[in-house]
Motif scaffolding. Structure first.
Motif, PDB file in Angstrom:
ATOM      1  N   ALA A 390      -2.331   3.300  24.300  1.00  0.00           N
ATOM      2  CA  ALA A 390      -1.332   2.580  23.503  1.00  0.00           C
ATOM      3  C   ALA A 390      -1.986   1.928  22.287  1.00  0.00           C
ATOM      4  N   THR A 391      -3.171   1.352  22.508  1.00  0.00           N
ATOM      5  CA  THR A 391      -3.908   0.719  21.408  1.00  0.00           C
ATOM      6  C   THR A 391      -4.306   1.754  20.359  1.00  0.00           C
ATOM      7  N   LEU A 392      -4.734   2.925  20.824  1.00  0.00           N
ATOM      8  CA  LEU A 392      -5.108   4.003  19.903  1.00  0.00           C
ATOM      9  C   LEU A 392      -3.922   4.396  19.031  1.00  0.00           C
ATOM     10  N   TYR A 393      -2.785   4.673  19.650  1.00  0.00           N
ATOM     11  CA  TYR A 393      -1.613   5.120  18.891  1.00  0.00           C
ATOM     12  C   TYR A 393      -1.149   4.054  17.908  1.00  0.00           C
ATOM     13  N   MET A 394      -1.123   2.787  18.368  1.00  0.00           N
ATOM     14  CA  MET A 394      -0.624   1.732  17.496  1.00  0.00           C
ATOM     15  C   MET A 394      -1.588   1.411  16.365  1.00  0.00           C
ATOM     16  N   SER A 395      -2.893   1.553  16.598  1.00  0.00           N
ATOM     17  CA  SER A 395      -3.853   1.349  15.513  1.00  0.00           C
ATOM     18  C   SER A 395      -3.627   2.374  14.413  1.00  0.00           C
ATOM     19  N   TYR A 399      -1.774   1.016  10.847  1.00  0.00           N
ATOM     20  CA  TYR A 399      -2.613   1.019   9.642  1.00  0.00           C
ATOM     21  C   TYR A 399      -2.341   2.203   8.721  1.00  0.00           C
ATOM     22  N   TRP A 400      -2.306   3.401   9.304  1.00  0.00           N
ATOM     23  CA  TRP A 400      -2.290   4.610   8.479  1.00  0.00           C
ATOM     24  C   TRP A 400      -0.891   5.158   8.227  1.00  0.00           C
ATOM     25  N   ILE A 401       0.079   4.872   9.093  1.00  0.00           N
ATOM     26  CA  ILE A 401       1.446   5.359   8.891  1.00  0.00           C
ATOM     27  C   ILE A 401       2.318   4.299   8.218  1.00  0.00           C
ATOM     28  N   ILE A 402       2.087   3.018   8.591  1.00  0.00           N
ATOM     29  CA  ILE A 402       2.880   1.931   7.996  1.00  0.00           C
ATOM     30  C   ILE A 402       2.104   1.219   6.888  1.00  0.00           C
ATOM     31  N   GLY A 403       0.924   0.678   7.241  1.00  0.00           N
ATOM     32  CA  GLY A 403       0.199  -0.213   6.337  1.00  0.00           C
ATOM     33  C   GLY A 403      -0.232   0.412   5.025  1.00  0.00           C
ATOM     34  N   PRO A 405       0.469   3.523   3.495  1.00  0.00           N
ATOM     35  CA  PRO A 405       1.526   4.043   2.607  1.00  0.00           C
ATOM     36  C   PRO A 405       2.379   2.935   1.984  1.00  0.00           C
ATOM     37  N   ALA A 406       2.730   1.928   2.784  1.00  0.00           N
ATOM     38  CA  ALA A 406       3.530   0.816   2.235  1.00  0.00           C
ATOM     39  C   ALA A 406       2.752   0.083   1.153  1.00  0.00           C
ATOM     40  N   GLY A 407       1.464  -0.137   1.417  1.00  0.00           N
ATOM     41  CA  GLY A 407       0.624  -0.800   0.428  1.00  0.00           C
ATOM     42  C   GLY A 407       0.507  -0.007  -0.858  1.00  0.00           C
ATOM     43  N   TYR A 408       0.355   1.300  -0.714  1.00  0.00           N
ATOM     44  CA  TYR A 408       0.229   2.165  -1.906  1.00  0.00           C
ATOM     45  C   TYR A 408       1.509   2.120  -2.745  1.00  0.00           C
ATOM     46  N   VAL A 409       2.656   2.211  -2.080  1.00  0.00           N
ATOM     47  CA  VAL A 409       3.937   2.173  -2.790  1.00  0.00           C
ATOM     48  C   VAL A 409       4.100   0.841  -3.519  1.00  0.00           C
ATOM     49  N   LEU A 410       3.824  -0.266  -2.827  1.00  0.00           N
ATOM     50  CA  LEU A 410       3.980  -1.589  -3.436  1.00  0.00           C
ATOM     51  C   LEU A 410       3.000  -1.801  -4.587  1.00  0.00           C
ATOM     52  N   ALA A 411       1.749  -1.311  -4.398  1.00  0.00           N
ATOM     53  CA  ALA A 411       0.728  -1.502  -5.437  1.00  0.00           C
ATOM     54  C   ALA A 411       0.993  -0.634  -6.662  1.00  0.00           C
ATOM     55  N   THR A 412       1.589   0.544  -6.443  1.00  0.00           N
ATOM     56  CA  THR A 412       1.766   1.507  -7.532  1.00  0.00           C
ATOM     57  C   THR A 412       3.104   1.362  -8.239  1.00  0.00           C
ATOM     58  N   PHE A 413       4.166   1.071  -7.482  1.00  0.00           N
ATOM     59  CA  PHE A 413       5.512   1.121  -8.045  1.00  0.00           C
ATOM     60  C   PHE A 413       6.201  -0.238  -8.111  1.00  0.00           C
ATOM     61  N   SER A 414       5.460  -1.324  -7.937  1.00  0.00           N
ATOM     62  CA  SER A 414       6.040  -2.657  -8.087  1.00  0.00           C
ATOM     63  C   SER A 414       5.115  -3.518  -8.930  1.00  0.00           C
ATOM     64  N   TRP A 422      -2.386  -5.540   0.335  1.00  0.00           N
ATOM     65  CA  TRP A 422      -2.500  -6.576   1.365  1.00  0.00           C
ATOM     66  C   TRP A 422      -1.165  -6.763   2.092  1.00  0.00           C
ATOM     67  N   ILE A 423      -0.059  -6.742   1.347  1.00  0.00           N
ATOM     68  CA  ILE A 423       1.259  -6.895   1.976  1.00  0.00           C
ATOM     69  C   ILE A 423       1.520  -5.715   2.916  1.00  0.00           C
ATOM     70  N   GLY A 424       1.148  -4.508   2.477  1.00  0.00           N
ATOM     71  CA  GLY A 424       1.320  -3.331   3.321  1.00  0.00           C
ATOM     72  C   GLY A 424       0.541  -3.438   4.611  1.00  0.00           C
ATOM     73  N   LEU A 425      -0.725  -3.869   4.526  1.00  0.00           N
ATOM     74  CA  LEU A 425      -1.558  -4.007   5.721  1.00  0.00           C
ATOM     75  C   LEU A 425      -1.033  -5.110   6.641  1.00  0.00           C
ATOM     76  N   ILE A 426      -0.541  -6.199   6.064  1.00  0.00           N
ATOM     77  CA  ILE A 426       0.038  -7.284   6.873  1.00  0.00           C
ATOM     78  C   ILE A 426       1.264  -6.771   7.631  1.00  0.00           C
ATOM     79  N   ALA A 427       2.098  -5.974   6.950  1.00  0.00           N
ATOM     80  CA  ALA A 427       3.278  -5.402   7.604  1.00  0.00           C
ATOM     81  C   ALA A 427       2.869  -4.487   8.753  1.00  0.00           C
ATOM     82  N   GLY A 428       1.840  -3.679   8.532  1.00  0.00           N
ATOM     83  CA  GLY A 428       1.345  -2.794   9.579  1.00  0.00           C
ATOM     84  C   GLY A 428       0.798  -3.566  10.768  1.00  0.00           C
ATOM     85  N   LEU A 429       0.031  -4.609  10.482  1.00  0.00           N
ATOM     86  CA  LEU A 429      -0.522  -5.457  11.544  1.00  0.00           C
ATOM     87  C   LEU A 429       0.586  -6.112  12.360  1.00  0.00           C
TER      88      LEU A 429
END
Length: 460
Positions: A390-395, A399-403, A405-414, A422-429
């Motif tokens: 479970a820890t493996l899948y959620m890590s 980080y890589w599916i939520i954090g 990509p979300a960070g890249y979108v926010l950093a690039t298009f906002s 940082w906001i993307g990684l916080i959301a993933g965490l």
């Protein structure tokens, strides 16, 4: 040795007795890497850059692969809790064999791919040379480092975390001394610059492994297990057990550590002030992460022991105790960051622009603390149950599916820019913390209500 506890006060005393030395050990290991970078920076800017790059390549590899060997902690904790102490030496020795094989593979892969990776980074020739030869020097200590990881996991599983703390505290001055001698060429030693930090680290790894072997061979309670008294044959079945638990642990740690290297790489498009500020704030956040990480490691020990003893209610109490402790400390450290962000930023720079921007990044680091205070202890508790997938899948997902990509979108298009990562990684965490919390509650309910063996054993 671990003992059964009967009251909340007894549990709290035992938990902190295990936790505090782990925390000091983790801070000591963090300081060792800090010394390498800091002392190399005293030699020249190229030495600083070379060692920092070499270190950034090595740390995700080491933390991920050493995570595999950390499976020894819950395995030994379960054996001791289940009164199967005669099986402990065999498991530890098989872990040592596996550590040696992993070390040889790492050196072989490094020999094949280090040059192409450094060439791809298009570094200045001087920086590339230092990074390469820093890693070559460090590679001479990879075998003892991984062997020590197994020995430390064994000692920690016996709740003797104070011993590994002492070894780490002895290692710090050894590392600093050889850094001084080899980086700056003092007392007749060669002047190797940042490259010397790699050789100094390798020497330190050999020293701490020698200390651990001596302690396990000579001191109680370790010597009663006779770890080195019998030359055990290779056991593929025991390797399979270690890898079944260890590989998910290793990959989950790798997903977590490598994500920050990926963010740093993506942020290379920003200006120098932004990159420097990001790195400074991230370094301090990593320093504070040693607290929930240490709680996580302590929980693996106590929960593993209680589950091995089939005292599932006690395992549940320890789990929530660890989470509460981590959250309380996180709230305190978050308040510290908010109140003293200027002083913290000034530890890293005197440049006014970097100083101001670092303070903004530190505000986001507060939210890192709160998410880590929940998800890291839960990971440790789940490992105590030998529930590692479970820890493996959620890590990976957080980080890589939520954090990222979300960070890249926010950093690039906002308009958020670098803060978007940082906001993307916080959301993933945060997503990871919520899902792992649900997993822990479900698992504990299964154990306490049904008084059953672990699910993976029932399936077997």
């Amino acid at each position: 040795m671990m003992n059964q506890t009967f009251s909340l006060n007894q549990k709290g005393l035992l938990f902190f007795k295990i936790l505090v030395p782990i925390l000091i050990t983790q801070l000591g290991l963090f300081a060792m890497n800090f010394f390498d970078v800091m002392m190399s920076g005293r030699a020249s800017a190229n030495d600083l850059a070379g060692v920092a790059i070499g270190s950034s390549l090595w740390v995700p590899v080491f933390t991920g692969l050493s995570g595999i060997l950390l499976a020894i902690t819950p395995i030994v904790a379960h054996l001791i809790g289940g009164k199967k102490t005669k099986d402990v030496p065999h498991s530890v020795v098989q872990g040592i064999y596996l550590a040696i094989i992993i070390s040889i593979v790492v050196v072989g892969v490094g020999a094949l791919f280090l040059n192409p990776i450094l060439d791809y980074m298009k570094l200045a020739p001087e920086v590339e040379y230092i990074a390469k030869h820093y890693l070559i020097g460090l590679s001479l200590g990879i075998i003892p480092l991984f062997v020590y990881t197994v020995l430390r996991a064994f000692m920690d599983a016996l709740a003797q975390t104070r011993i590994t703390m002492i070894i780490t505290l002895i290692a710090l001055p050894i590392n600093a001394l050889f850094n001084y001698l080899l980086i700056f060429g003092k007392f007749g030693f060669p002047n190797l610059g940042g490259v010397g930090a790699g050789y100094a680290t390798a020497i330190t790894y050999w020293c701490i492994t020698a200390f651990a072997v001596l302690i396990i061979h000579k001191l109680t309670p370790f010597k009663t297990y006779g770890i080195f008294s019998t030359l055990h044959r290779f056991s593929l079945a025991r390797w399979k057990e270690i890898l079944k638990i260890g590989v998910p642990i290793g990959f989950s740690i790798f997903f977590e550590t490598s994500i920050f290297a990926a963010v740093t790489l993506l942020m290379s498009s920003f200006d120098t002030v932004t990159i420097a500020s990001h790195q400074a704030a991230l370094n301090f956040a990593s320093f504070l992460y040693m607290i929930p990480l240490s709680v996580s490691m302590a929980l693996t020990i106590v929960v593993g022991y209680e589950v091995g003893s089939k005292r599932y209610y006690d395992a549940k109490v320890y789990s929530f105790m660890g989470i509460i402790v981590a959250v309380i400390i996180s709230v305190i450290s978050s308040g510290f960051i908010y109140l003293y962000k200027v002083q913290v930023a000034s530890l890293y720079t005197t440049d006014l622009d970097v100083l101001i921007l670092t303070q903004h990044f530190l505000i986001y680091a507060i939210f890192f603390q709160l998410s880590d205070a929940i998800q890291a202890p839960i990971q440790g508790a789940l490992r105590g149950y030998k529930d590692v997938n479970a820890t493996l899948y959620m890590s990976f997902i957080s980080y890589w599916i939520i954090g990222l990509p979300a960070g890249y979108v926010l950093a690039t298009f906002s308009s958020l820019g670098a803060f978007g990562y940082w906001i993307g990684l916080i959301a993933g965490l945060a997503a990871g913390a919520i899902c792992l919390s649900i997993r822990l509650v479900i698992l504990q309910k299964r154990y306490t209500e049904n008084n059953a063996l672990p699910s993976e054993k029932r399936r077997g």
